[in-house]
Design a protein around this motif. Structure first.
Motif, PDB file in Angstrom:
ATOM      1  N   LEU A  99       8.191  -0.663 -14.099  1.00 21.91           N
ATOM      2  CA  LEU A  99       8.002  -1.395 -12.956  1.00 21.91           C
ATOM      3  C   LEU A  99       6.306  -1.559 -12.417  1.00 21.91           C
ATOM      4  O   LEU A  99       5.885  -2.747 -12.470  1.00 21.91           O
ATOM      5  N   THR A 100       5.904  -0.449 -12.803  1.00 17.37           N
ATOM      6  CA  THR A 100       4.153  -0.447 -12.389  1.00 17.37           C
ATOM      7  C   THR A 100       3.490  -1.362 -13.397  1.00 17.37           C
ATOM      8  O   THR A 100       2.484  -2.138 -13.112  1.00 17.37           O
ATOM      9  N   GLN A 101       3.944  -1.002 -14.705  1.00 20.99           N
ATOM     10  CA  GLN A 101       3.242  -2.004 -16.005  1.00 20.99           C
ATOM     11  C   GLN A 101       3.579  -3.453 -15.610  1.00 20.99           C
ATOM     12  O   GLN A 101       2.737  -4.166 -16.125  1.00 20.99           O
ATOM     13  N   VAL A 102       4.709  -3.587 -15.294  1.00 19.73           N
ATOM     14  CA  VAL A 102       5.343  -5.106 -15.240  1.00 19.73           C
ATOM     15  C   VAL A 102       4.504  -5.594 -14.141  1.00 19.73           C
ATOM     16  O   VAL A 102       4.014  -6.589 -14.367  1.00 19.73           O
ATOM     17  N   GLY A 103       4.403  -4.977 -12.979  1.00 21.67           N
ATOM     18  CA  GLY A 103       3.594  -5.550 -12.170  1.00 21.67           C
ATOM     19  C   GLY A 103       2.231  -5.941 -12.383  1.00 21.67           C
ATOM     20  O   GLY A 103       1.606  -6.934 -12.134  1.00 21.67           O
ATOM     21  N   ARG A 104       1.533  -4.905 -13.138  1.00 17.40           N
ATOM     22  CA  ARG A 104       0.162  -5.084 -13.565  1.00 17.40           C
ATOM     23  C   ARG A 104      -0.055  -6.281 -14.536  1.00 17.40           C
ATOM     24  O   ARG A 104      -0.693  -7.210 -14.522  1.00 17.40           O
ATOM     25  N   GLU A 105       1.138  -6.401 -15.465  1.00 21.61           N
ATOM     26  CA  GLU A 105       0.920  -7.713 -16.413  1.00 21.61           C
ATOM     27  C   GLU A 105       1.451  -8.759 -15.779  1.00 21.61           C
ATOM     28  O   GLU A 105       0.643  -9.777 -15.857  1.00 21.61           O
ATOM     29  N   LEU A 106       2.089  -8.806 -14.700  1.00 22.26           N
ATOM     30  CA  LEU A 106       2.526 -10.217 -14.044  1.00 22.26           C
ATOM     31  C   LEU A 106       1.025 -10.535 -13.456  1.00 22.26           C
ATOM     32  O   LEU A 106       0.586 -11.777 -13.182  1.00 22.26           O
ATOM     33  N   HIS A 107       0.463  -9.657 -12.816  1.00 25.19           N
ATOM     34  CA  HIS A 107      -0.759 -10.014 -12.002  1.00 25.19           C
ATOM     35  C   HIS A 107      -1.965 -10.116 -13.032  1.00 25.19           C
ATOM     36  O   HIS A 107      -2.641 -11.457 -12.803  1.00 25.19           O
ATOM     37  N   ASP A 108      -2.198  -9.329 -13.858  1.00 25.64           N
ATOM     38  CA  ASP A 108      -3.369  -9.554 -14.817  1.00 25.64           C
ATOM     39  C   ASP A 108      -3.433 -10.575 -15.764  1.00 25.64           C
ATOM     40  O   ASP A 108      -4.356 -11.096 -16.219  1.00 25.64           O
ATOM     41  N   ASN A 109      -2.182 -10.580 -16.560  1.00 19.39           N
ATOM     42  CA  ASN A 109      -1.688 -11.408 -17.515  1.00 19.39           C
ATOM     43  C   ASN A 109      -1.132 -12.633 -17.496  1.00 19.39           C
ATOM     44  O   ASN A 109      -1.810 -13.715 -17.732  1.00 19.39           O
ATOM     45  N   ILE A 110       0.113 -12.417 -17.196  1.00 22.98           N
ATOM     46  CA  ILE A 110       0.832 -13.916 -16.809  1.00 22.98           C
ATOM     47  C   ILE A 110       0.325 -14.602 -15.829  1.00 22.98           C
ATOM     48  O   ILE A 110       0.313 -15.841 -15.827  1.00 22.98           O
ATOM     49  N   GLY A 111      -0.258 -14.067 -14.776  1.00 26.17           N
ATOM     50  CA  GLY A 111      -0.658 -14.675 -13.563  1.00 26.17           C
ATOM     51  C   GLY A 111      -1.983 -15.509 -14.013  1.00 26.17           C
ATOM     52  O   GLY A 111      -2.067 -16.900 -13.611  1.00 26.17           O
ATOM     53  N   GLN A 112      -2.713 -14.767 -14.998  1.00 26.57           N
ATOM     54  CA  GLN A 112      -3.851 -15.652 -15.374  1.00 26.57           C
ATOM     55  C   GLN A 112      -3.588 -16.686 -16.482  1.00 26.57           C
ATOM     56  O   GLN A 112      -4.099 -17.779 -16.245  1.00 26.57           O
ATOM     57  N   LEU A 113      -2.641 -16.580 -17.192  1.00 27.62           N
ATOM     58  CA  LEU A 113      -2.073 -17.680 -18.055  1.00 27.62           C
ATOM     59  C   LEU A 113      -1.410 -18.636 -17.414  1.00 27.62           C
ATOM     60  O   LEU A 113      -1.566 -19.778 -17.976  1.00 27.62           O
TER      61      LEU A 113
ATOM     62  N   ILE B  47      10.718   6.842 -15.723  1.00 29.82           N
ATOM     63  CA  ILE B  47      10.498   5.748 -16.678  1.00 29.82           C
ATOM     64  C   ILE B  47      10.671   4.398 -16.214  1.00 29.82           C
ATOM     65  O   ILE B  47       9.603   3.483 -16.356  1.00 29.82           O
ATOM     66  N   ARG B  48      11.560   4.007 -15.218  1.00 35.14           N
ATOM     67  CA  ARG B  48      11.658   2.742 -14.635  1.00 35.14           C
ATOM     68  C   ARG B  48      10.627   2.602 -13.703  1.00 35.14           C
ATOM     69  O   ARG B  48      10.198   1.239 -13.751  1.00 35.14           O
ATOM     70  N   GLU B  49      10.227   3.504 -12.894  1.00 36.05           N
ATOM     71  CA  GLU B  49       8.887   3.510 -11.976  1.00 36.05           C
ATOM     72  C   GLU B  49       7.865   2.975 -12.650  1.00 36.05           C
ATOM     73  O   GLU B  49       7.042   2.060 -12.248  1.00 36.05           O
ATOM     74  N   ASN B  50       7.421   3.673 -13.915  1.00 37.29           N
ATOM     75  CA  ASN B  50       6.518   3.619 -14.560  1.00 37.29           C
ATOM     76  C   ASN B  50       6.534   2.072 -15.259  1.00 37.29           C
ATOM     77  O   ASN B  50       5.693   1.378 -15.333  1.00 37.29           O
TER      78      ASN B  50
ATOM     79  N   LYS C 246       7.540 -16.113 -23.701  1.00 31.37           N
ATOM     80  CA  LYS C 246       7.698 -15.012 -24.636  1.00 31.37           C
ATOM     81  C   LYS C 246       7.298 -13.585 -23.807  1.00 31.37           C
ATOM     82  O   LYS C 246       7.834 -12.451 -23.808  1.00 31.37           O
ATOM     83  N   GLU C 247       6.145 -13.781 -23.060  1.00 29.82           N
ATOM     84  CA  GLU C 247       5.621 -12.551 -22.337  1.00 29.82           C
ATOM     85  C   GLU C 247       6.696 -12.293 -21.242  1.00 29.82           C
ATOM     86  O   GLU C 247       7.042 -10.884 -21.009  1.00 29.82           O
ATOM     87  N   VAL C 248       7.199 -13.060 -20.508  1.00 27.05           N
ATOM     88  CA  VAL C 248       8.361 -12.853 -19.565  1.00 27.05           C
ATOM     89  C   VAL C 248       9.355 -12.204 -20.078  1.00 27.05           C
ATOM     90  O   VAL C 248       9.994 -11.161 -19.316  1.00 27.05           O
ATOM     91  N   ARG C 249       9.992 -12.799 -21.282  1.00 28.33           N
ATOM     92  CA  ARG C 249      11.301 -12.157 -21.898  1.00 28.33           C
ATOM     93  C   ARG C 249      10.719 -10.641 -22.404  1.00 28.33           C
ATOM     94  O   ARG C 249      11.803  -9.798 -22.337  1.00 28.33           O
ATOM     95  N   ALA C 250       9.961 -10.535 -22.784  1.00 30.68           N
ATOM     96  CA  ALA C 250       9.308  -9.272 -23.280  1.00 30.68           C
ATOM     97  C   ALA C 250       9.468  -8.052 -22.150  1.00 30.68           C
ATOM     98  O   ALA C 250       9.713  -6.922 -22.379  1.00 30.68           O
ATOM     99  N   LEU C 251       8.813  -8.644 -20.887  1.00 30.23           N
ATOM    100  CA  LEU C 251       8.755  -7.921 -19.614  1.00 30.23           C
ATOM    101  C   LEU C 251      10.037  -7.399 -19.313  1.00 30.23           C
ATOM    102  O   LEU C 251      10.953  -6.381 -18.918  1.00 30.23           O
ATOM    103  N   SER C 252      11.253  -8.495 -19.387  1.00 30.79           N
ATOM    104  CA  SER C 252      12.522  -8.254 -18.880  1.00 30.79           C
ATOM    105  C   SER C 252      13.446  -7.323 -19.869  1.00 30.79           C
ATOM    106  O   SER C 252      14.080  -6.521 -19.150  1.00 30.79           O
ATOM    107  N   LYS C 253      12.958  -7.284 -20.886  1.00 31.21           N
ATOM    108  CA  LYS C 253      13.528  -6.493 -21.779  1.00 31.21           C
ATOM    109  C   LYS C 253      13.061  -5.087 -21.585  1.00 31.21           C
ATOM    110  O   LYS C 253      14.035  -4.036 -21.755  1.00 31.21           O
ATOM    111  N   SER C 254      11.785  -4.852 -21.044  1.00 26.45           N
ATOM    112  CA  SER C 254      11.453  -3.453 -20.995  1.00 26.45           C
ATOM    113  C   SER C 254      11.939  -2.882 -19.662  1.00 26.45           C
ATOM    114  O   SER C 254      11.819  -1.643 -19.501  1.00 26.45           O
ATOM    115  N   LEU C 255      12.770  -3.706 -18.946  1.00 21.60           N
ATOM    116  CA  LEU C 255      13.191  -3.307 -17.518  1.00 21.60           C
ATOM    117  C   LEU C 255      14.589  -2.544 -17.984  1.00 21.60           C
ATOM    118  O   LEU C 255      15.209  -1.717 -17.226  1.00 21.60           O
ATOM    119  N   ASN C 256      15.217  -2.761 -18.808  1.00 19.33           N
ATOM    120  CA  ASN C 256      16.465  -2.164 -19.442  1.00 19.33           C
ATOM    121  C   ASN C 256      16.062  -1.247 -20.542  1.00 19.33           C
ATOM    122  O   ASN C 256      15.489  -1.088 -21.547  1.00 19.33           O
TER     123      ASN C 256
END
Length: 251
Positions: A67-81, A62-65, A109-119
């Motif tokens: 992290l993959t999602q977080v990496g995708r969000e950082l690249h595709d969503n947050i990076g663009q924003l 689940i953590r690996e999954n 808000k997006e970064v906070r949501a991603l940080s919560k998902s790591l726990n």
């Protein structure tokens, strides 16, 4: 007198032999009982160890999954924003600067949501229904396929460990469908039947011949995970007619 004495001697001897036999029988039964207790303890220890191993593996996956999602969000969503916010903040127009500041708030808000998902504590706060709905929403937003969800009755309460294993099992079933099914629609159902809490997943994809499924295909892993939490994994599929999976737990 001699006959009487002989009879007494044989009676005493017989009683002594019977006592020895009885004593041997009791000692044997005690030894057998202790051996069974030891075997049962060893079996319980093995079951517990397998259960804990299953939980650890599920948490890791689940953590690996995530992290993959977080990496995708950082690249595709947050990076663009961030790029858009930078452009707007560099503008001389007040409205663009204001829009850039608004974007920064959204990014926070997006970064906070991603940080919560790591726990993995989020597992305790989310229901299985919400988790499935979120996963299906991701498929819809990615335009991968159409999705459906139907719920009948109430969701049963589960401890964190069981929920982790169930969530990971659902994720793996979905991943298999995404990779192999070529489905137009994926449907989930959640209901109770005959004392069982059941989560079903159907797709209208290509299906496969279940007789050709090998233990190394991942199905064995799914079954063993459900067994570890006292549940069952059932699969039905046919070439050209899609696949149906049922995960069941006793209520």
């Amino acid at each position: 007198m001699d006959n009487s004495g002989t009879e007494v001697f044989y009676i005493v001897l017989l009683g002594f032999v019977l006592m020895l036999l009885m004593g041997s029988f009791i000692v044997t039964m005690v030894i057998i009982h202790r051996q069974k207790q030891l075997q049962n303890q060893q079996k319980l220890a093995a079951v517990r160890a397998e259960y804990e191993k299953t939980i650890i593996n599920a948490e890791k996956e689940i953590r690996e999954n995530t992290l993959t999602q977080v990496g995708r969000e950082l690249h595709d969503n947050i990076g663009q924003l961030l790029s858009l916010a930078k452009m707007n903040l560099a503008s001389s127009k007040p409205e663009k600067v204001s829009e850039g500041k608004s974007m920064l708030n959204q990014i926070i808000k997006e970064v906070r949501a991603l940080s919560k998902s790591l726990n993995l504590d989020w597992v305790e706060s989310i229901t299985l229904e919400d988790f499935i709905q979120n996963e299906l929403a991701k498929l819809e937003s990615a335009a991968f396929c159409q999705t459906q969800f139907e719920k009948k009755g109430e969701e049963i309460p589960l401890d964190k460990d069981k929920k982790i294993i169930l969530i990971r099992t659902i994720q793996e079933c979905l991943n298999n469908a995404i990779k192999h099914a070529k489905a137009h629609t994926i449907s989930f159902g959640m209901y109770t039947h005959s004392g069982q809490f059941i989560i079903s997943m159907k797709d209208d994809g290509v299906g496969f011949d279940t007789s050709q499924v090998r233990s190394g295909s991942g199905m064995y892993n799914l079954k063993s995970r459900m067994n570890a939490i006292g549940g069952e994994f059932a699969l039905q599929s046919e070439l050209g007619k899609g696949t149906e999976i049922k995960l069941s737990l006793p209520i």
